[in-house]
Structures are given as structure tokens and as C-alpha cells.
Design a protein around this motif. Structure first.
Motif, PDB file in Angstrom:
ATOM      1  N   GLY A  36      26.154   3.358   1.351  1.00 43.92           N
ATOM      2  CA  GLY A  36      26.425   4.774   1.143  1.00 43.92           C
ATOM      3  C   GLY A  36      25.525   5.422   0.104  1.00 43.92           C
ATOM      4  O   GLY A  36      25.503   6.653  -0.019  1.00 43.92           O
ATOM      5  N   GLY A  37      24.797   4.604  -0.630  1.00 42.87           N
ATOM      6  CA  GLY A  37      23.919   5.128  -1.674  1.00 42.87           C
ATOM      7  C   GLY A  37      22.563   5.573  -1.140  1.00 42.87           C
ATOM      8  O   GLY A  37      22.323   5.586   0.078  1.00 42.87           O
ATOM      9  N   SER A  38      21.688   5.920  -2.075  1.00 36.32           N
ATOM     10  CA  SER A  38      20.368   6.445  -1.732  1.00 36.32           C
ATOM     11  C   SER A  38      19.283   5.762  -2.540  1.00 36.32           C
ATOM     12  O   SER A  38      19.526   5.282  -3.659  1.00 36.32           O
ATOM     13  CB  SER A  38      20.307   7.956  -2.005  1.00 36.32           C
ATOM     14  OG  SER A  38      21.241   8.665  -1.228  1.00 36.32           O
ATOM     15  N   LEU A  39      18.103   5.731  -1.967  1.00 36.59           N
ATOM     16  CA  LEU A  39      16.900   5.283  -2.650  1.00 36.59           C
ATOM     17  C   LEU A  39      15.740   6.129  -2.161  1.00 36.59           C
ATOM     18  O   LEU A  39      15.762   6.614  -1.012  1.00 36.59           O
ATOM     19  CB  LEU A  39      16.584   3.810  -2.352  1.00 36.59           C
ATOM     20  CG  LEU A  39      17.339   2.711  -3.076  1.00 36.59           C
ATOM     21  CD1 LEU A  39      16.928   1.347  -2.518  1.00 36.59           C
ATOM     22  CD2 LEU A  39      17.098   2.760  -4.572  1.00 36.59           C
ATOM     23  N   ARG A  40      14.725   6.266  -3.006  1.00 35.38           N
ATOM     24  CA  ARG A  40      13.498   6.905  -2.572  1.00 35.38           C
ATOM     25  C   ARG A  40      12.331   5.950  -2.786  1.00 35.38           C
ATOM     26  O   ARG A  40      12.086   5.514  -3.913  1.00 35.38           O
ATOM     27  CB  ARG A  40      13.224   8.221  -3.314  1.00 35.38           C
ATOM     28  CG  ARG A  40      12.042   8.969  -2.709  1.00 35.38           C
ATOM     29  CD  ARG A  40      11.786  10.315  -3.377  1.00 35.38           C
ATOM     30  NE  ARG A  40      11.058  10.178  -4.629  1.00 35.38           N
ATOM     31  CZ  ARG A  40      10.345  11.140  -5.194  1.00 35.38           C
ATOM     32  NH1 ARG A  40      10.259  12.325  -4.595  1.00 35.38           N
ATOM     33  NH2 ARG A  40       9.724  10.951  -6.339  1.00 35.38           N
ATOM     34  N   LEU A  41      11.666   5.625  -1.710  1.00 40.18           N
ATOM     35  CA  LEU A  41      10.484   4.772  -1.774  1.00 40.18           C
ATOM     36  C   LEU A  41       9.236   5.636  -1.878  1.00 40.18           C
ATOM     37  O   LEU A  41       9.182   6.737  -1.327  1.00 40.18           O
ATOM     38  CB  LEU A  41      10.381   3.884  -0.540  1.00 40.18           C
ATOM     39  CG  LEU A  41      11.593   3.012  -0.219  1.00 40.18           C
ATOM     40  CD1 LEU A  41      11.291   2.138   1.001  1.00 40.18           C
ATOM     41  CD2 LEU A  41      12.007   2.169  -1.398  1.00 40.18           C
ATOM     42  N   SER A  42       8.248   5.112  -2.566  1.00 41.82           N
ATOM     43  CA  SER A  42       6.958   5.776  -2.689  1.00 41.82           C
ATOM     44  C   SER A  42       5.861   4.869  -2.172  1.00 41.82           C
ATOM     45  O   SER A  42       5.919   3.651  -2.347  1.00 41.82           O
ATOM     46  CB  SER A  42       6.673   6.145  -4.148  1.00 41.82           C
ATOM     47  OG  SER A  42       7.631   7.031  -4.661  1.00 41.82           O
ATOM     48  N   CYS A  43       4.880   5.474  -1.572  1.00 40.79           N
ATOM     49  CA  CYS A  43       3.695   4.765  -1.086  1.00 40.79           C
ATOM     50  C   CYS A  43       2.484   5.501  -1.659  1.00 40.79           C
ATOM     51  O   CYS A  43       2.151   6.596  -1.189  1.00 40.79           O
ATOM     52  CB  CYS A  43       3.669   4.754   0.427  1.00 40.79           C
ATOM     53  SG  CYS A  43       2.147   4.104   1.148  1.00 40.79           S
ATOM     54  N   ALA A  44       1.870   4.912  -2.660  1.00 39.08           N
ATOM     55  CA  ALA A  44       0.725   5.539  -3.317  1.00 39.08           C
ATOM     56  C   ALA A  44      -0.563   4.980  -2.735  1.00 39.08           C
ATOM     57  O   ALA A  44      -0.739   3.758  -2.645  1.00 39.08           O
ATOM     58  CB  ALA A  44       0.778   5.284  -4.813  1.00 39.08           C
ATOM     59  N   GLY A  45      -1.456   5.876  -2.330  1.00 37.88           N
ATOM     60  CA  GLY A  45      -2.702   5.451  -1.713  1.00 37.88           C
ATOM     61  C   GLY A  45      -3.922   5.802  -2.523  1.00 37.88           C
ATOM     62  O   GLY A  45      -3.890   6.693  -3.377  1.00 37.88           O
ATOM     63  N   SER A  46      -4.989   5.085  -2.265  1.00 37.57           N
ATOM     64  CA  SER A  46      -6.263   5.354  -2.922  1.00 37.57           C
ATOM     65  C   SER A  46      -7.207   6.006  -1.932  1.00 37.57           C
ATOM     66  O   SER A  46      -7.013   5.939  -0.721  1.00 37.57           O
ATOM     67  CB  SER A  46      -6.881   4.049  -3.421  1.00 37.57           C
ATOM     68  OG  SER A  46      -7.195   3.203  -2.324  1.00 37.57           O
ATOM     69  N   GLY A  47      -8.236   6.661  -2.443  1.00 36.73           N
ATOM     70  CA  GLY A  47      -9.281   7.186  -1.588  1.00 36.73           C
ATOM     71  C   GLY A  47      -9.142   8.666  -1.286  1.00 36.73           C
ATOM     72  O   GLY A  47      -8.038   9.201  -1.170  1.00 36.73           O
ATOM     73  N   ARG A  48     -10.299   9.303  -1.134  1.00 37.98           N
ATOM     74  CA  ARG A  48     -10.318  10.747  -0.900  1.00 37.98           C
ATOM     75  C   ARG A  48      -9.938  11.103   0.523  1.00 37.98           C
ATOM     76  O   ARG A  48      -9.714  12.255   0.827  1.00 37.98           O
ATOM     77  CB  ARG A  48     -11.707  11.298  -1.227  1.00 37.98           C
ATOM     78  CG  ARG A  48     -12.005  11.312  -2.712  1.00 37.98           C
ATOM     79  CD  ARG A  48     -13.425  11.765  -2.991  1.00 37.98           C
ATOM     80  NE  ARG A  48     -14.391  10.742  -2.621  1.00 37.98           N
ATOM     81  CZ  ARG A  48     -15.699  10.890  -2.751  1.00 37.98           C
ATOM     82  NH1 ARG A  48     -16.197  12.016  -3.198  1.00 37.98           N
ATOM     83  NH2 ARG A  48     -16.522   9.915  -2.414  1.00 37.98           N
ATOM     84  N   THR A  49      -9.879  10.091   1.414  1.00 36.49           N
ATOM     85  CA  THR A  49      -9.543  10.370   2.805  1.00 36.49           C
ATOM     86  C   THR A  49      -8.080  10.155   3.111  1.00 36.49           C
ATOM     87  O   THR A  49      -7.674  10.208   4.263  1.00 36.49           O
ATOM     88  CB  THR A  49     -10.385   9.482   3.740  1.00 36.49           C
ATOM     89  OG1 THR A  49     -10.116   8.107   3.443  1.00 36.49           O
ATOM     90  CG2 THR A  49     -11.872   9.777   3.567  1.00 36.49           C
ATOM     91  N   PHE A  50      -7.269   9.919   2.086  1.00 39.05           N
ATOM     92  CA  PHE A  50      -5.846   9.610   2.289  1.00 39.05           C
ATOM     93  C   PHE A  50      -5.172  10.659   3.163  1.00 39.05           C
ATOM     94  O   PHE A  50      -4.398  10.332   4.053  1.00 39.05           O
ATOM     95  CB  PHE A  50      -5.151   9.521   0.938  1.00 39.05           C
ATOM     96  CG  PHE A  50      -3.690   9.177   1.017  1.00 39.05           C
ATOM     97  CD1 PHE A  50      -2.717  10.172   1.010  1.00 39.05           C
ATOM     98  CD2 PHE A  50      -3.277   7.854   1.092  1.00 39.05           C
ATOM     99  CE1 PHE A  50      -1.371   9.853   1.076  1.00 39.05           C
ATOM    100  CE2 PHE A  50      -1.933   7.527   1.165  1.00 39.05           C
ATOM    101  CZ  PHE A  50      -0.985   8.530   1.152  1.00 39.05           C
ATOM    102  N   SER A  51      -5.456  11.925   2.922  1.00 41.64           N
ATOM    103  CA  SER A  51      -4.766  13.000   3.643  1.00 41.64           C
ATOM    104  C   SER A  51      -5.098  13.018   5.131  1.00 41.64           C
ATOM    105  O   SER A  51      -4.382  13.653   5.916  1.00 41.64           O
ATOM    106  CB  SER A  51      -5.115  14.352   3.020  1.00 41.64           C
ATOM    107  OG  SER A  51      -6.492  14.620   3.169  1.00 41.64           O
TER     108      SER A  51
END
Length: 115
Positions: free
Chosen positions: A15-30
Motif C-alpha cells: 500500500g505504500g509508495s516509492l519513487r525510483l530514479s534513473c540518472a543518465g549520462s551524455g548529451r543525447t539522453f533526451s
């Protein structure tokens, strides 16, 4: 090439919550589609959600309505907000850039949901 690092996993009650993050490198990430996948012990890797480079999103059936994927290209980060967690959401969660193409994967983060 893109390097990805996941964070935000942990132990949470059902019933709880979590927020995961995915951090990327590089200028082409977007320019990359970034997806979240998960793998529980003894099971195959499962698609969770994806954020396409144009901003569209798709979700696996088991998480629709509970999980939300979003991205902040200024921070080269994709997030997975997980609400109403269930014990069956327990798995190692991975993010991947261009998952069905060149497939750059992070190392994974453990999510454990207790009943």
C-alpha cells in the motif's frame, strides 16, 4: 553511449509508495526512449513502463493506474513513481535506454514490498 544509474529502491509495506530514479549520462539522453523493467527471483524480466523521447508513455498491464513514469531532460533523469505497492511488485528494477534497440541497462535497484 549512455550510462544509467538507478536509485530509490528499498523496503516498503504493501500500500505504500516509492519513487525510483534513473540518472543518465551524455548529451543525447533526451533522444532516447527510457524504460523500466523488473525481474523477480525465478521469473523472466518484465516490462513495467516506458517514456518515449517524444514524451508518450506506455505501461505494463500489471502496473497501470498505480505507476507513473516521467522524465526531466534537464537533469538527464527518468522517474518511476510507484503507488499502491503490492508484494508481487517485489523485484529488481532496471532502467534501460533504447531497450529494444541498442539496449543500455543500469545495474538495477531492489524493491521489496512486505505484506
Amino acid at each position: 553511449q549512455v550510462q544509467l544509474v538507478e536509485s530509490g529502491g528499498g523496503l516498503v509495506q504493501a500500500g505504500g509508495s516509492l519513487r525510483l530514479s534513473c540518472a543518465g549520462s551524455g548529451r543525447t539522453f533526451s533522444t532516447y526512449a527510457i524504460g523500466w523493467f523488473r525481474q523477480a527471483p525465478g521469473k523472466e524480466r518484465e516490462f513495467v513502463a516506458i517514456n518515449w523521447s517524444g514524451g508518450h508513455t506506455s505501461y505494463g498491464e500489471s502496473v497501470k493506474g498505480r505507476f507513473t513514469i516521467s522524465r526531466d531532460n534537464a537533469k538527464n533523469t527518468v522517474y518511476l513513481q510507484m503507488n499502491s505497492l503490492k508484494p508481487e511488485d517485489t523485484a529488481v528494477y532496471y532502467c534501460a535506454a533504447d531497450p529494444w534497440g541498442r539496449a543500455y541497462w543500469g545495474q538495477g535497484t531492489q524493491v521489496t514490498v512486505s505484506s
